[in-house]
Design an enzyme around this catalytic site. Structure first.
Site, PDB file in Angstrom:
ATOM      1  N   ARG A 175       0.858  -1.191   0.000  1.00 34.75           N
ATOM      2  CA  ARG A 175       0.000   0.000   0.000  1.00 34.75           C
ATOM      3  C   ARG A 175       0.892   1.238   0.000  1.00 34.75           C
ATOM      4  O   ARG A 175       1.742   1.395   0.876  1.00 34.75           O
ATOM      5  CB  ARG A 175      -0.903   0.000   1.244  1.00 34.75           C
ATOM      6  CG  ARG A 175      -1.691   1.286   1.406  1.00 34.75           C
ATOM      7  CD  ARG A 175      -2.735   1.225   2.521  1.00 34.75           C
ATOM      8  NE  ARG A 175      -3.404   2.507   2.587  1.00 34.75           N
ATOM      9  CZ  ARG A 175      -3.298   3.377   3.601  1.00 34.75           C
ATOM     10  NH1 ARG A 175      -2.580   3.082   4.662  1.00 34.75           N
ATOM     11  NH2 ARG A 175      -3.903   4.534   3.553  1.00 34.75           N
ATOM     12  N   HIS A 207      -2.659  11.076   0.768  1.00 30.74           N
ATOM     13  CA  HIS A 207      -2.094  10.753   2.076  1.00 30.74           C
ATOM     14  C   HIS A 207      -1.448  12.023   2.630  1.00 30.74           C
ATOM     15  O   HIS A 207      -0.245  12.086   2.872  1.00 30.74           O
ATOM     16  CB  HIS A 207      -1.101   9.595   1.978  1.00 30.74           C
ATOM     17  CG  HIS A 207      -0.895   8.858   3.271  1.00 30.74           C
ATOM     18  ND1 HIS A 207      -1.111   7.507   3.419  1.00 30.74           N
ATOM     19  CD2 HIS A 207      -0.507   9.297   4.486  1.00 30.74           C
ATOM     20  CE1 HIS A 207      -0.852   7.142   4.671  1.00 30.74           C
ATOM     21  NE2 HIS A 207      -0.473   8.212   5.337  1.00 30.74           N
ATOM     22  N   GLU A 252      -7.088   8.486   6.465  1.00 29.78           N
ATOM     23  CA  GLU A 252      -7.342   9.002   7.817  1.00 29.78           C
ATOM     24  C   GLU A 252      -7.834  10.442   7.832  1.00 29.78           C
ATOM     25  O   GLU A 252      -7.199  11.321   8.426  1.00 29.78           O
ATOM     26  CB  GLU A 252      -6.075   8.890   8.680  1.00 29.78           C
ATOM     27  CG  GLU A 252      -5.589   7.473   8.867  1.00 29.78           C
ATOM     28  CD  GLU A 252      -4.470   7.348   9.911  1.00 29.78           C
ATOM     29  OE1 GLU A 252      -4.122   8.365  10.539  1.00 29.78           O
ATOM     30  OE2 GLU A 252      -3.969   6.237  10.105  1.00 29.78           O
ATOM     31  N   ASN A 273      -7.349   1.757   9.820  1.00 30.46           N
ATOM     32  CA  ASN A 273      -6.024   1.920  10.430  1.00 30.46           C
ATOM     33  C   ASN A 273      -6.194   1.969  11.947  1.00 30.46           C
ATOM     34  O   ASN A 273      -7.039   2.708  12.452  1.00 30.46           O
ATOM     35  CB  ASN A 273      -5.367   3.232   9.983  1.00 30.46           C
ATOM     36  CG  ASN A 273      -5.037   3.247   8.488  1.00 30.46           C
ATOM     37  OD1 ASN A 273      -5.234   2.258   7.789  1.00 30.46           O
ATOM     38  ND2 ASN A 273      -4.542   4.371   8.021  1.00 30.46           N
ATOM     39  N   TYR A 284      -3.984   1.753  15.899  1.00 34.47           N
ATOM     40  CA  TYR A 284      -2.704   1.699  16.617  1.00 34.47           C
ATOM     41  C   TYR A 284      -2.818   1.394  18.104  1.00 34.47           C
ATOM     42  O   TYR A 284      -2.017   0.647  18.648  1.00 34.47           O
ATOM     43  CB  TYR A 284      -1.937   3.017  16.429  1.00 34.47           C
ATOM     44  CG  TYR A 284      -1.408   3.164  15.019  1.00 34.47           C
ATOM     45  CD1 TYR A 284      -0.176   2.625  14.672  1.00 34.47           C
ATOM     46  CD2 TYR A 284      -2.164   3.785  14.031  1.00 34.47           C
ATOM     47  CE1 TYR A 284       0.303   2.717  13.373  1.00 34.47           C
ATOM     48  CE2 TYR A 284      -1.688   3.878  12.728  1.00 34.47           C
ATOM     49  CZ  TYR A 284      -0.460   3.348  12.403  1.00 34.47           C
ATOM     50  OH  TYR A 284       0.014   3.411  11.121  1.00 34.47           O
ATOM     51  N   GLU A 300      -3.442  -0.255   8.085  1.00 38.87           N
ATOM     52  CA  GLU A 300      -2.272   0.144   8.873  1.00 38.87           C
ATOM     53  C   GLU A 300      -2.424  -0.399  10.278  1.00 38.87           C
ATOM     54  O   GLU A 300      -3.499  -0.335  10.871  1.00 38.87           O
ATOM     55  CB  GLU A 300      -2.132   1.675   9.009  1.00 38.87           C
ATOM     56  CG  GLU A 300      -1.660   2.385   7.771  1.00 38.87           C
ATOM     57  CD  GLU A 300      -1.515   3.895   7.966  1.00 38.87           C
ATOM     58  OE1 GLU A 300      -1.282   4.342   9.122  1.00 38.87           O
ATOM     59  OE2 GLU A 300      -1.643   4.615   6.972  1.00 38.87           O
TER      60      GLU A 300
END
Ligand SMILES: *[C@@H]1O[C@H](CO)[C@@H](O)[C@H](O)[C@H]1NC(C)=O
Ligand SMILES: *[C@@H]1O[C@H](CO)[C@@H](O)[C@H](O)[C@H]1NC(C)=O
Ligand SMILES: *[C@@H]1O[C@H](CO)[C@@H](O)[C@H](O)[C@H]1NC(C)=O
Ligand SMILES: *[C@@H]1O[C@H](CO)[C@@H](O)[C@H](O)[C@H]1NC(C)=O
Ligand SMILES: *[C@@H]1O[C@H](CO)[C@@H](O)[C@H](O)[C@H]1NC(C)=O
Ligand SMILES: CC(=O)N[C@H]1CO[C@H](CO)[C@@H](O)[C@@H]1O
Length: 517
Positions: free
Chosen positions: A110, A155, A200, A343, A345, A416
């Site tokens: 990606r 992005h 995002e 995504n 985290y 992600e």
């Protein structure tokens, strides 16, 4: 963003302690090989983004992005006073990148196109021939070695001339983004079959338009950030429908928007207020994007609409700070994604709060009314916003899967996931992070029936991490930013991630944590 040297010192101490704790905890919890496995058609990939790796900021006819312009003007904006003029030099060294991906047996990559590298002024009257050739060559070289490119259109590197006109806060951006996307589909749609429009929008709008933690740093709390939300959503829908009508019938690709979400756990699980705060947070920061696209009813969630209308009115605004969609726009947004690109985290703990010292009035934070904290008992291997809590990943995937019936038909793809540390190649914490997060993903798939079809590690190699400059290292490969060659060296996590993709199982003993670290 993550501040002063005083904080950094305390953090270093905390990190050392939590690393040891993490290593020993994970040793105890999981060993052997996972009983569940990833299906043969499950996608394993690695991810990157143009501005974070390419460098060559003024070569090949490239125009400036708002990050180029802003950091050149404010050299102390990043914590290490660095910029991305050279970064990992991937504009010149992309063959090294391809070699690295191949070396770990991964066959999806990606990556993103830099809008100003292709369209120097941001608009479709001027296509850079060198930019056009660069991405064509890159995609073809990947395909030659059986690596499928998955391409992000935006992005975060907004062309400066369009940022000067307001960027995502300008309603005309919907047209300009459509024009850019059409150029891209015409140029590369014959060989690219998986797209995401905007990466995002939540982080981008919240930190860049509502605060000053990302460029454009315009601090328009509760106003500019919601304009950004509104027009990123509409731009996505416009491009999805344009692709569907003009390209999909013969190019037959898939296209999605990439949404990010932290998981939110109540600080005190026995407090109904803390439990409600967790759901409020998810509504205000995830559902504000996902509900218009994936729900059966469409539009912003009614909770978000009411909350922002209420507070706007209390603050003396006659008009809500959150714009309204027309019926036609609601319809265009509904179902405008071929997969749920997620995504993720970390997890935060929530408690209700009407005001905190670092909130603006008005602001998205104040509208949300939730104080977010990290659980300091969880490992924090490299950044004060990123604690390691693998079960939060499983809960988030379940929340998404259960709230949107559309996800019975289309899959979730994790685009992600990863963590940062200080750059050591013996990165046992990252090995554990991937093992433990991927294990939770297996549980979500096998025990909870979640429809997840792919996973991309963030990130292929150490890169320019926005306001954190080169201080936050997320890579599977280390990059020596002091060497002119930008030498790339595999970390232990590159080997262990390769093993998971190859065997389709997690072997918790493949690389043993070394407690002598
Ligand atoms: C696999 O299953 C066995 C038997 O139920 C169990 O003892 C073992 O802990 C499981 N391994 C993992 C990694 O989950
Ligand atoms: C197109 O972009 C190039 C490279 O930035 C620039 O030199 C040129 O003047 C632009 N042409 C037009 C017509 O805008
Ligand atoms: C950067 O420099 C400017 C002007 O010298 C100053 O106002 C600003 O506070 C500095 N920012 C940081 C993050 O140090
Ligand atoms: C914080 O982490 C500790 C250690 O994992 C755990 O026991 C505790 O339940 C966590 N607190 C919350 C609120 O999740
Ligand atoms: C908005 O205000 C009304 C009237 O005060 C109240 O009943 C409602 O709960 C509020 N909604 C939200 C989401 O805060
Ligand atoms: C708005 C909404 O439907 N929220 C629900 C999403 O799913 C979780 C369970 O996974 C529920 O707890 C939420 O209430």
């Amino acid at each position: 963003m993550r501040g002063s040297s005083g904080v950094a010192l305390n953090r270093a101490l905390l990190v050392t302690l939590s690393l040891l704790q993490y290593a020993s905890e994970s040793l105890g919890v999981n060993s052997g090989v996972s009983n569940y496995s990833f299906p043969d058609d499950f996608i394993f990939g690695v991810a990157s983004a143009a501005y974070q790796i390419e460098g060559a900021w003024n070569e090949g006819g490239k125009g400036e992005s708002m990050w180029d312009t802003y950091i050149h003007k404010h050299p102390n904006y990043t914590v290490d006073r660095s910029n991305a003029d050279v970064a990992a030099d991937s504009y010149h060294r992309f063959m090294d990148d391809i070699e690295m991906i191949k070396s770990i047996g991964i066959n999806y990559y990606r990556l993103s196109i830099s809008w100003p590298r292709l369209l120097p002024n941001g608009m479709d009257n001027n296509i850079s021939q060198e930019g056009k050739k660069y991405y064509r060559t890159l995609f073809e070289e990947l395909l030659k070695v059986n690596i499928t490119p998955v391409v992000t259109l935006f992005h975060w590197d907004m062309p400066t001339p369009l940022m000067d006109l307001g960027g995502w806060a300008n309603p005309k951006i919907v047209d300009y983004f459509e024009d850019y996307a059409r150029v891209v589909f015409n140029l590369y749609g014959d060989i690219i079959k998986m797209w995401t429009t905007i990466n995002e929008p939540h982080q981008h709008c919240y930190n860049g338009y509502g605060r000053d933690h990302f460029v454009p740093a315009i601090m328009s709390g509760g106003v500019g950030d919601y304009l950004c939300v509104h027009y990123t959503l509409l731009s996505h829908a416009r491009v999805y429908r344009m692709y569907e009508k003009e390209f999909k019938p013969y190019q037959k690709g898939q296209i999605a928007i990439t949404l990010d979400a932290f998981w939110a756990d109540p600080k005190d699980p026995n407090s109904p207020e803390d439990v409600a705060a967790a759901e409020d947070y998810l509504q205000m920061h995830l559902a504000i994007f996902s509900h218009p696209i994936f729900s059966d009813v469409g539009d912003y969630p009614s909770f978000v609409r009411e909350r922002i209308n209420n507070i706007s009115s209390q603050q003396g605004f006659l008009r809500s700070r959150l714009p309204y969609f027309t019926d036609e726009e609601i319809k265009a947004l509904q179902g405008s994604s071929d997969f749920f690109s997620l995504n993720h985290y970390t997890t935060f703990l929530t408690t209700p709060s009407s005001m905190e010292a670092d909130w603006l009035v008005p602001s998205w934070d104040q509208d949300t009314g939730v104080r977010m904290e990290q659980n300091l008992s969880w490992p924090m291997p490299g950044a004060d916003w990123l604690t390691v809590n693998p079960p939060g990943f499983r809960k988030l995937i379940n929340w998404i899967q259960n709230n949107y019936s559309m996800l019975k038909e289309i899959p979730i793809i994790i685009t992600e996931n990863g963590m940062c540390d200080w750059g050591q190649t013996n990165d046992y914490e990252r090995v554990n992070y991937y093992n433990d997060y991927l294990y939770q993903l297996l549980l979500a798939m096998h025990e909870d029936g979640c429809n997840v079809k792919g996973y991309f590690s963030w990130t292929l190699m150490d890169d320019f991490e926005w306001i954190d400059g080169y201080s936050a290292k997320f890579g599977l490969f280390k990059v020596d930013f002091d060497s002119p060659e930008r030498t790339r060296i595999p970390k232990l996590s590159a080997h262990s991630y390769a093993n998971i993709a190859r065997t389709r199982r997690i072997d918790f003993d493949y690389i043993k944590p070394d407690l002598r670290l």
